[in-house]
Design a protein around this motif. Structure first.
Motif, PDB file in Angstrom:
ATOM      1  N   VAL A  46       0.836  -1.205   0.000  1.00 42.33           N
ATOM      2  CA  VAL A  46       0.000   0.000   0.000  1.00 42.33           C
ATOM      3  C   VAL A  46       0.868   1.251   0.000  1.00 42.33           C
ATOM      4  O   VAL A  46       0.611   2.212  -0.733  1.00 42.33           O
ATOM      5  CB  VAL A  46      -0.951  -0.015   1.213  1.00 42.33           C
ATOM      6  CG1 VAL A  46      -1.789   1.253   1.249  1.00 42.33           C
ATOM      7  CG2 VAL A  46      -1.855  -1.243   1.180  1.00 42.33           C
ATOM      8  N   GLN A  49       2.210   2.407  -3.332  1.00 38.64           N
ATOM      9  CA  GLN A  49       1.224   3.122  -4.141  1.00 38.64           C
ATOM     10  C   GLN A  49       1.103   4.581  -3.694  1.00 38.64           C
ATOM     11  O   GLN A  49       1.065   5.505  -4.521  1.00 38.64           O
ATOM     12  CB  GLN A  49      -0.147   2.460  -4.027  1.00 38.64           C
ATOM     13  CG  GLN A  49      -0.242   1.050  -4.556  1.00 38.64           C
ATOM     14  CD  GLN A  49      -1.634   0.481  -4.365  1.00 38.64           C
ATOM     15  OE1 GLN A  49      -2.639   1.132  -4.634  1.00 38.64           O
ATOM     16  NE2 GLN A  49      -1.706  -0.741  -3.873  1.00 38.64           N
ATOM     17  N   LEU A  50       1.054   4.781  -2.382  1.00 39.83           N
ATOM     18  CA  LEU A  50       0.847   6.127  -1.847  1.00 39.83           C
ATOM     19  C   LEU A  50       2.046   7.038  -2.091  1.00 39.83           C
ATOM     20  O   LEU A  50       1.895   8.249  -2.260  1.00 39.83           O
ATOM     21  CB  LEU A  50       0.551   6.052  -0.348  1.00 39.83           C
ATOM     22  CG  LEU A  50      -0.730   5.296   0.051  1.00 39.83           C
ATOM     23  CD1 LEU A  50      -0.828   5.207   1.570  1.00 39.83           C
ATOM     24  CD2 LEU A  50      -1.967   5.985  -0.517  1.00 39.83           C
ATOM     25  N   THR A  51       3.241   6.455  -2.089  1.00 36.32           N
ATOM     26  CA  THR A  51       4.456   7.275  -2.223  1.00 36.32           C
ATOM     27  C   THR A  51       4.941   7.385  -3.654  1.00 36.32           C
ATOM     28  O   THR A  51       5.900   8.122  -3.917  1.00 36.32           O
ATOM     29  CB  THR A  51       5.592   6.691  -1.364  1.00 36.32           C
ATOM     30  OG1 THR A  51       5.848   5.327  -1.768  1.00 36.32           O
ATOM     31  CG2 THR A  51       5.229   6.716   0.116  1.00 36.32           C
ATOM     32  N   SER A  54       5.790  10.715  -5.094  1.00 35.05           N
ATOM     33  CA  SER A  54       5.734  11.674  -3.989  1.00 35.05           C
ATOM     34  C   SER A  54       7.007  12.503  -3.918  1.00 35.05           C
ATOM     35  O   SER A  54       8.110  12.019  -4.161  1.00 35.05           O
ATOM     36  CB  SER A  54       5.533  10.933  -2.662  1.00 35.05           C
ATOM     37  OG  SER A  54       5.661  11.806  -1.569  1.00 35.05           O
ATOM     38  N   THR A 264      -3.477  -2.193   6.024  1.00 33.59           N
ATOM     39  CA  THR A 264      -3.733  -1.011   5.208  1.00 33.59           C
ATOM     40  C   THR A 264      -3.874   0.230   6.082  1.00 33.59           C
ATOM     41  O   THR A 264      -3.364   1.310   5.742  1.00 33.59           O
ATOM     42  CB  THR A 264      -4.995  -1.218   4.358  1.00 33.59           C
ATOM     43  OG1 THR A 264      -4.831  -2.393   3.553  1.00 33.59           O
ATOM     44  CG2 THR A 264      -5.254  -0.033   3.453  1.00 33.59           C
ATOM     45  N   TYR A 271       2.224   6.468   6.156  1.00 39.39           N
ATOM     46  CA  TYR A 271       2.337   7.470   5.087  1.00 39.39           C
ATOM     47  C   TYR A 271       2.109   8.870   5.659  1.00 39.39           C
ATOM     48  O   TYR A 271       2.886   9.805   5.391  1.00 39.39           O
ATOM     49  CB  TYR A 271       1.308   7.187   3.998  1.00 39.39           C
ATOM     50  CG  TYR A 271       1.215   8.294   2.971  1.00 39.39           C
ATOM     51  CD1 TYR A 271       2.168   8.427   1.965  1.00 39.39           C
ATOM     52  CD2 TYR A 271       0.174   9.223   3.018  1.00 39.39           C
ATOM     53  CE1 TYR A 271       2.097   9.453   1.036  1.00 39.39           C
ATOM     54  CE2 TYR A 271       0.095  10.253   2.094  1.00 39.39           C
ATOM     55  CZ  TYR A 271       1.054  10.358   1.107  1.00 39.39           C
ATOM     56  OH  TYR A 271       0.986  11.396   0.196  1.00 39.39           O
ATOM     57  N   ILE A 292      -8.767   4.638   3.871  1.00 40.85           N
ATOM     58  CA  ILE A 292      -8.098   3.688   2.979  1.00 40.85           C
ATOM     59  C   ILE A 292      -8.310   2.252   3.451  1.00 40.85           C
ATOM     60  O   ILE A 292      -8.422   1.337   2.639  1.00 40.85           O
ATOM     61  CB  ILE A 292      -6.601   4.048   2.828  1.00 40.85           C
ATOM     62  CG1 ILE A 292      -6.005   3.348   1.608  1.00 40.85           C
ATOM     63  CG2 ILE A 292      -5.803   3.706   4.065  1.00 40.85           C
ATOM     64  CD1 ILE A 292      -4.601   3.813   1.273  1.00 40.85           C
ATOM     65  N   ASN A 306      -4.367   3.904  -3.763  1.00 37.99           N
ATOM     66  CA  ASN A 306      -3.840   5.270  -3.757  1.00 37.99           C
ATOM     67  C   ASN A 306      -4.883   6.284  -4.187  1.00 37.99           C
ATOM     68  O   ASN A 306      -4.680   7.497  -4.020  1.00 37.99           O
ATOM     69  CB  ASN A 306      -2.610   5.372  -4.662  1.00 37.99           C
ATOM     70  CG  ASN A 306      -2.902   4.976  -6.096  1.00 37.99           C
ATOM     71  OD1 ASN A 306      -3.683   4.052  -6.330  1.00 37.99           O
ATOM     72  ND2 ASN A 306      -2.285   5.651  -7.054  1.00 37.99           N
ATOM     73  N   ARG A 307      -6.032   5.839  -4.700  1.00 39.36           N
ATOM     74  CA  ARG A 307      -7.086   6.787  -5.056  1.00 39.36           C
ATOM     75  C   ARG A 307      -7.650   7.495  -3.823  1.00 39.36           C
ATOM     76  O   ARG A 307      -8.351   8.507  -3.947  1.00 39.36           O
ATOM     77  CB  ARG A 307      -8.199   6.094  -5.833  1.00 39.36           C
ATOM     78  CG  ARG A 307      -9.005   5.060  -5.068  1.00 39.36           C
ATOM     79  CD  ARG A 307      -9.953   4.301  -5.993  1.00 39.36           C
ATOM     80  NE  ARG A 307     -10.831   3.398  -5.261  1.00 39.36           N
ATOM     81  CZ  ARG A 307     -10.517   2.167  -4.896  1.00 39.36           C
ATOM     82  NH1 ARG A 307      -9.318   1.678  -5.187  1.00 39.36           N
ATOM     83  NH2 ARG A 307     -11.392   1.421  -4.241  1.00 39.36           N
ATOM     84  N   LEU A 309      -6.010   9.234  -1.938  1.00 37.47           N
ATOM     85  CA  LEU A 309      -5.335  10.544  -1.890  1.00 37.47           C
ATOM     86  C   LEU A 309      -6.120  11.624  -2.591  1.00 37.47           C
ATOM     87  O   LEU A 309      -5.909  12.818  -2.344  1.00 37.47           O
ATOM     88  CB  LEU A 309      -3.937  10.432  -2.511  1.00 37.47           C
ATOM     89  CG  LEU A 309      -2.893   9.660  -1.705  1.00 37.47           C
ATOM     90  CD1 LEU A 309      -1.635   9.427  -2.523  1.00 37.47           C
ATOM     91  CD2 LEU A 309      -2.545  10.395  -0.417  1.00 37.47           C
TER      92      LEU A 309
END
Length: 313
Positions: A46, A49-51, A54, A264, A271, A292, A306-307, A309
């Motif tokens: 997870v 995806q988030l980073t 970034s 998650t 994050y 999330i 990551n959606r 965000l």
């Protein structure tokens, strides 16, 4: 900046059934899924995806015990996580071919799951951890531990306190009945408690757990606890600020796949703490992690999370 997650990596086999079978019952599964599992690898999947893209440029590393480097399982695990998650520092047991394995029966009638684990790989030792972290060097700024072998991990944390003094340390306190988890929580900066562990200790809610644990974990700065349908909560020990987030789901929400929801949530908080620490307040951080995690429960697997965000950036 580099986040290092330390924990077991599993190969999961997930069977979906109409209901959980009774003893000696013969039951046909409606679906079977094979995928890479394990608390820390799930969180890293997870996080990558988030980073991705970034500006914080947070590098992600896994330290896990794996079978022989040439084994089919190890090659599958490496290909599933690299290149955005680095496995250079994993500990390969060359005498073993079988990975840690997890067999999961998921009941469609209740949304619950029952898990049977198999793992013959010898656990990481403190000495092995020290050798690996010395290679990582000072760029390692956050260490996140799955609370598997508390007596070993306490030695690892003591080493980090002496040699990586600027690094922050988080631990996951999940499994009921595992001795040494309380001492592990007291040694960390950030603690993630599971509902099952909290209930086994007699706590009746996330708030009850966090407020009472704050009296025992005076060296910790932040305590978090997930509580299923009652959402999640966090307690900042310095300010005594308590934040609770209700379950954040769409009106047509259905439980599809709860496996990895806690991992998650942890990824969402990690994050927020590493990439948005100065931009988001505690309420926003917990709200994001809770959202999330809710998205994860409503879908199979971890792709596309990551959606979340979109609602925060």
């Amino acid at each position: 900046m580099s986040l290092v997650a330390i924990g077991a990596c599993y190969v999961d086999t997930i069977l979906s059934t109409s209901h959980y079978p009774g003893e000696d019952e013969k039951l046909r599964a409606s679906n079977i899924v094979h995928r890479r599992g394990g608390n820390c690898p799930n969180s890293l999947e997870v996080l990558q995806q988030l980073t991705f893209g970034s500006k914080t440029n947070l590098a992600l590393n896994l330290i896990s015990v794996l079978p022989a480097r040439s084994s089919v399982a190890s090659q599958q695990i490496v290909s599933a996580l690299e290149p955005r998650v680095h496995l250079d520092h994993c500990i390969f047991r060359e005498a073993y071919q079988e990975p840690a394995s997890c067999y999961i029966i998921k009941s469609q009638s209740t949304g619950s799951r029952t898990i049977v684990n198999y793992n013959e790989l010898p656990d990481m030792t403190t000495e092995e951890f020290i050798r690996v972290t010395d290679k990582l060097g000072p760029q390692a700024t956050w260490f996140h531990f799955e609370g598997r072998t508390p007596e070993v991990l306490l030695g690892c944390i003591r080493y980090l306190r002496n040699s990586f003094r600027q690094a922050r340390i988080s631990v996951e306190i999940e499994k009921p009945g595992r001795e040494g988890l309380q001492e592990l929580a007291e040694a960390a900066d950030v603690v993630f408690y599971s509902k099952t562990w909290a209930q086994s200790m007699g706590y009746t809610s996330a708030e009850d757990c966090l407020r009472k644990q704050s009296l025992k974990t005076r060296n910790s700065s932040l305590l978090c606890c997930t509580w299923g349908q009652d959402g999640a909560a966090a307690f900042e020990t310095r300010t005594t600020q308590f934040v609770h987030a209700e379950v954040d789901t769409a009106p047509d929400f259905q439980v599809i796949d709860p496996i990895g929801a806690g991992d998650t949530f942890n990824a969402g908080m990690l994050y927020a703490l590493n990439c948005k620490d100065q931009e988001w307040d505690l309420s926003t951080k917990v709200g994001f992690a809770n959202r999330i995690a809710g998205m994860k429960v409503a879908q199979e697997g971890f792709s596309g999370l990551n959606r979340a965000l979109e609602y925060y950036d």
